[in-house]
Structures are given as C-alpha cells and as structure tokens.
Design a protein around this motif. Sequence first.
Motif, PDB file in Angstrom:
ATOM      1  N   ASP A  44       0.832  -1.205   0.000  1.00 13.87           N
ATOM      2  CA  ASP A  44       0.000   0.000   0.000  1.00 13.87           C
ATOM      3  C   ASP A  44       0.870   1.260   0.000  1.00 13.87           C
ATOM      4  O   ASP A  44       0.464   2.297  -0.530  1.00 13.87           O
ATOM      5  N   TYR A  47       1.542   1.791  -3.508  1.00 11.33           N
ATOM      6  CA  TYR A  47       0.326   2.314  -4.145  1.00 11.33           C
ATOM      7  C   TYR A  47       0.122   3.796  -3.801  1.00 11.33           C
ATOM      8  O   TYR A  47      -0.127   4.627  -4.683  1.00 11.33           O
ATOM      9  N   GLU A  79      -3.701  10.475   6.142  1.00 15.53           N
ATOM     10  CA  GLU A  79      -3.408   9.042   6.003  1.00 15.53           C
ATOM     11  C   GLU A  79      -1.928   8.739   6.283  1.00 15.53           C
ATOM     12  O   GLU A  79      -1.593   7.729   6.913  1.00 15.53           O
ATOM     13  N   ARG A  83      -0.249   5.949   8.866  1.00 17.00           N
ATOM     14  CA  ARG A  83       0.556   4.872   8.292  1.00 17.00           C
ATOM     15  C   ARG A  83       1.947   4.851   8.913  1.00 17.00           C
ATOM     16  O   ARG A  83       2.486   3.791   9.198  1.00 17.00           O
ATOM     17  N   CYS A 132     -10.726   4.873  -4.297  1.00 12.72           N
ATOM     18  CA  CYS A 132      -9.718   4.821  -3.223  1.00 12.72           C
ATOM     19  C   CYS A 132     -10.203   5.603  -2.003  1.00 12.72           C
ATOM     20  O   CYS A 132     -10.059   5.145  -0.867  1.00 12.72           O
ATOM     21  N   TYR A 136     -12.752   3.228   1.110  1.00 17.56           N
ATOM     22  CA  TYR A 136     -12.118   3.177   2.432  1.00 17.56           C
ATOM     23  C   TYR A 136     -12.930   3.983   3.461  1.00 17.56           C
ATOM     24  O   TYR A 136     -13.021   3.588   4.618  1.00 17.56           O
ATOM     25  N   GLU A 202      -9.683  -2.377  -6.393  1.00 16.04           N
ATOM     26  CA  GLU A 202      -9.728  -2.288  -4.928  1.00 16.04           C
ATOM     27  C   GLU A 202     -10.026  -3.672  -4.330  1.00 16.04           C
ATOM     28  O   GLU A 202      -9.385  -4.087  -3.366  1.00 16.04           O
TER      29      GLU A 202
HETATM   30  C1  LIG Z   1      -5.324   0.294  -2.425  1.00 15.07           C
HETATM   31  C2  LIG Z   1      -5.814   1.438  -1.581  1.00 15.07           C
HETATM   32  N1  LIG Z   1      -6.988   2.001  -1.878  1.00 15.07           N
HETATM   33  C3  LIG Z   1      -7.415   3.046  -1.084  1.00 15.07           C
HETATM   34  C4  LIG Z   1      -6.719   3.529  -0.018  1.00 15.07           C
HETATM   35  C5  LIG Z   1      -7.222   4.642   0.809  1.00 15.07           C
HETATM   36  N2  LIG Z   1      -6.558   5.856   0.485  1.00 15.07           N
HETATM   37  C6  LIG Z   1      -5.526   2.908   0.226  1.00 15.07           C
HETATM   38  N3  LIG Z   1      -4.731   3.286   1.253  1.00 15.07           N
HETATM   39  N4  LIG Z   1      -5.057   1.836  -0.550  1.00 15.07           N
END
Ligand SMILES: Cc1ncc(CN)c(N)n1
Length: 215
Positions: A44, A47, A79, A83, A132, A136, A202
């Motif tokens: 992630d 990503y 975010e 993280r 995304c 979430y 997703e």
């Molecule tokens: C794959 C993915 N999709 C959505 C999110 C939320 N921003 C994320 N952290 N990662």
Amino acid sequence: MNYTDQWHQAVLPTWQASFDHPFITALHDGTLPEDTFRYYLIQDHHYLTAFAALHEAIAEHLPADQAQVLLALNEGSGEDTIRDKMHAELGITATDFATTPVAPTAYAYISHMYYQLNEVNPQAAVAGLLPCYWLYAQIGAHLAKLTSPKPLYQAFFDAYASDDFTTSTNQMLDLVNQTAAASSPDVQTQMATAFKRSAVYESHFWQMAYQKERW
Ligand SMILES: Cc1ncc(CN)c(N)n1
C-alpha cells in the motif's frame, strides 16, 4: 441521482466484495496474521506513493480551481501520519519499501490509473481516483463502530472513519460530480469505466495481500 451514485449502483457487487473479503473480516475479528498486514502495508505504501504522484500529474491537466482542490486533497487526508505509526509498530523500514517489488495487482492498479491519464483523459483519471477515497471511507465508517480486538487493526478502521478522511472523501465526490457535469456524455462514460475498473482493483488488492501475491 448524481453521477457518482449511479456509478456506485452499477458496481455494487464489486463494492460489496471488498466489505466481505476475508482480509477485511479477519482484520475486523483480529485474526489476520500480522505478516499479512505487513505485506499489505508495504504494497500500500507503493500504491499511495503513486497515488500522490497521480494527484500532481492530473492536476496539471485540470482547470485551476479543480486543480487546487485536488492538490489540497493530496496534502490533507491525514493518512500518512497514521501509516507512519503503523509502519513503526510493525518495524517496517525504508529498506523494506526499497527492497520489496510492487506486486502484480498493485502494479496493475497503478498502471490502470496512469492509463486513464495518459491514454484516456484527465476527467477519467479523476474518476479513477475516487474509489480509493470512497470505499475506504465507507469501510471505515462501517467497521470502526464494530470494534476489532486488535488495537492496530482498530486504528486502521478508525483512520478511515475519521472526520479528516470523511471530509476529503466528500470533497473528492464533489470534484468528480462537478467534472462529470461539465463533461460530454462520451467522457462521462469513460469516467464511469475508470471508476468501475478502480473498484475492481480495490477488491483485488485485498486478495493480493491475503495471498501475499508475488510475480
Ligand atoms: C489500495 C488502496 N486504496 C485506497 C486507499 C485509501 N486511500 C488505500 N490506502 N489503498
């Protein structure tokens, strides 16, 4: 019904597949192995790095007021901070990010978003970013209140149920609906397609992490 609600209706089974995925149910009941969550967080990170770069790249092709919204969203969902704490708790380092290749599904999802920008149009690229945020935010809103027995996993749901993330998601929804309203029917169809494909990716992203997919 606005554009995004129509697109959402059209992908409901795919959307629901994310809610029902064993990765999410195990995160919720606390049984997800930590090394699976670790794998997810590393992929992630790859990503989210591309996702942030895409905000910048797409903004260059949007009218100034919309570009400003997209760039502000890139700064402000909170975010990254959450993280960073999770990476620290699981001992994930910069070396782990540097030495772990992007897995096939993450690679495909990132490639899809760049394809929308480079081969379709910026409007489709904006629509491709929306699942995304929205998926979430919905998962967070739904699962944060059910409480996971594992604080690390609860923190994951709490992050996406937060006011900051909800506000960002609502701003993104407004941006996408405004963009669609200003677009031709053909471009609206391209936006719907980009949205749908991102929703599919997703759901595949959870499966990628669950099986620790490799090349
Ligand atoms: C794959 C993915 N999709 C959505 C999110 C939320 N921003 C994320 N952290 N990662």
